[in-house]
Design an enzyme around this catalytic site. Sequence first.
Site, PDB file in Angstrom:
ATOM      1  N   GLU A 376      46.397  49.939  35.258  1.00 25.13           N
ATOM      2  CA  GLU A 376      46.110  49.215  36.499  1.00 25.13           C
ATOM      3  C   GLU A 376      44.604  49.207  36.799  1.00 25.13           C
ATOM      4  O   GLU A 376      44.052  48.176  37.167  1.00 25.13           O
ATOM      5  CB  GLU A 376      46.886  49.879  37.647  1.00 25.13           C
ATOM      6  CG  GLU A 376      46.646  49.312  39.029  1.00 25.13           C
ATOM      7  CD  GLU A 376      47.308  47.957  39.279  1.00 25.13           C
ATOM      8  OE1 GLU A 376      47.956  47.428  38.359  1.00 25.13           O
ATOM      9  OE2 GLU A 376      47.168  47.428  40.390  1.00 25.13           O
ATOM     10  N   THR A 502      47.830  30.502  41.087  1.00 27.44           N
ATOM     11  CA  THR A 502      47.549  31.883  40.675  1.00 27.44           C
ATOM     12  C   THR A 502      48.826  32.670  40.405  1.00 27.44           C
ATOM     13  O   THR A 502      48.784  33.742  39.824  1.00 27.44           O
ATOM     14  CB  THR A 502      46.651  32.601  41.712  1.00 27.44           C
ATOM     15  OG1 THR A 502      46.123  33.787  41.116  1.00 27.44           O
ATOM     16  CG2 THR A 502      47.433  32.942  42.975  1.00 27.44           C
TER      17      THR A 502
END
Length: 515
Positions: A376, A502
């Site tokens: 992440e 997106t």
Amino acid sequence: MITKAVALAAAFQGAFALPKNVPVNLKGKGNGKRDLPPAEVRAEAVVNAFRTAWEGYSKYAFPNDELKPVTNGFSNSRNQWGASAVDALSTALVMGQKDIVNQIIDYIPTIDYFSTPSSVSLFETTIRYLGGMLSGYDFLNGPLADLADNKTNVEQLLEQSKNLANALSYAFDTPSGVPYNNLDFSDRSTDGSNNGLATVGTLILEWVRLADLTGNETYAKLTEKAESYLLAPKPATSEPWPGLLGMSISPTTGEFQDARGGWIGGADSFYEYLIKMYVYDPSRYATYKDRWILAVDSTITHLTSHPKSRPDLTFVAMYTNQTLQLVSQHLACFDGGNFILGGQVLDKQEYIDYGLELVNGCHETYIATATGIGPEIFAWDDTKVPSAQAAFYNSSGFYITNSAYQLRPEVIESFYYAYRATGDVKYQEWAWDAFLAINATTRVGSGFSSIEDVDVVGGGAFTDFQESFWFAEVLKYSFLIHAPEAEWQVGRDGVNKWVFNTEAHPFKVFEDGYA
Ligand SMILES: *[C@@H]1O[C@H](CO)[C@@H](O)[C@H](O)[C@H]1NC(C)=O
Ligand SMILES: *[C@@H]1O[C@H](CO)[C@@H](O)[C@H](O)[C@H]1NC(C)=O
Ligand SMILES: *[C@@H]1O[C@H](CO)[C@@H](O)[C@H](O)[C@H]1NC(C)=O
Ligand SMILES: *[C@@H]1O[C@H](CO)[C@@H](O)[C@H](O)[C@H]1NC(C)=O
Ligand SMILES: *[C@@H]1O[C@H](CO)[C@@H](O)[C@H](O)[C@H]1NC(C)=O
């Protein structure tokens, strides 16, 4: 499974249609590591994963927002309007999964968008729900019309898009026109807090598409007004380098409150949409393209960073004013793909080449870990390497500061753009490897789950959560990179008939005369 077999047969009917001049599955190409299964087998494996995830969701969670795959439960993190169903629609469409398409479009007309038990995010609701419905409408009113059994349901996709936008539009009723993001529908109030660069700057594509499809210009005007503060940011100190901005904006004044940013979460898709608006309609959005070029040139000049232990890698740093932080994120890995898209559209090879370097850096974050999935958050500040990761940093060029994987798409998304631009099968190999790694580690119970640690075989622990963007994004990009040529595939030559929001929902680009 008859439906799947029929749909796949249709998708791959006749000669397997390939992009011009693109070799498929050639021995010794790409990394030359090994032979891959044929493209249609790879695409079918991704469809199988989609059907597995959908069947788990459908059985245990539909029409709630998300499946909890370990416990066969559900959650409602997105207002209890069926986020996974709406997010899955455009992927079911490009995969030709007619039964799932019809299950979803039978459901969407029943959603009450004016009512919800929880706080509404203008941004998340726009990119997932509005984006998903508008994309479904563009496909079912266009090249995939045959997949809808009920034409009223198709019209309802646009009606429900209007309903949702009408329910959201009071967010823009502020002194500046910059909206509030966090809304309480029960009394039409907001939380009054400052808004963010990405959350303000990632509305325009969806709302302009809605305006163009319905003829209601208000949807475009609201978001263009909000965006005007991002195109001409104030005060000047909030733009440390031309085109690169801070991240916090006051809806009262429209002014920026900081000068901290990068291509990271919270800023990311503002930059992404600057060039995508130009793809959508170059005549209306040339200024957006100019601002994208400024941001990209400043990024190349000022944010480019090479880890001391791996000077061959290129990462993009974050900044506070003009001070760099050597940190990046899985979320930021969309940047390579966005540079490549802009480079193709503007015919600027230097942007494509730079984008390919970024794609390579993000690929390295995948292949360095025990699971073959990237973390992440990662960093490469030589002075701050945790001692437990010294050897890892030496060999891989980064260390992990947040080891989770939340079923995010950005790395595979950028592999997809790299493949479309170059035709190099290396990027199909990378996408296939990433898909296999994600399948091997996150597949659990009735679906796929986010995990806690990409650097432990097995992923450490399951968080028992299947994000809606797993359907919209990861599985779509994983499929499209191996799928036959189609008008909605990203153009190989800088000419695009569709542009992806997106959340990976493709919209038809604007054409004069008809929307
Ligand atoms: C088609 O969908 C509409 C809702 O969009 C519904 O009212 C109608 O009953 C459906 N028709 C059939 C034949 O299922
Ligand atoms: C156009 O959209 C605005 C904003 O949601 C809404 O208030 C208005 O009623 C719409 N106009 C029409 C004619 O539907
Ligand atoms: C960044 O610049 C602003 C305006 O010049 C200044 O007020 C602020 O203290 C700076 N922040 C940092 C962290 O240097
Ligand atoms: C990392 O590399 C440096 C320089 O090559 C070396 O001095 C150091 O011992 C290495 N550290 C580890 C943990 O491998
Ligand atoms: C994905 O994982 C499942 C379950 O572990 C496995 O049965 C399947 O073969 C995997 N798919 C691929 C393409 O490896």
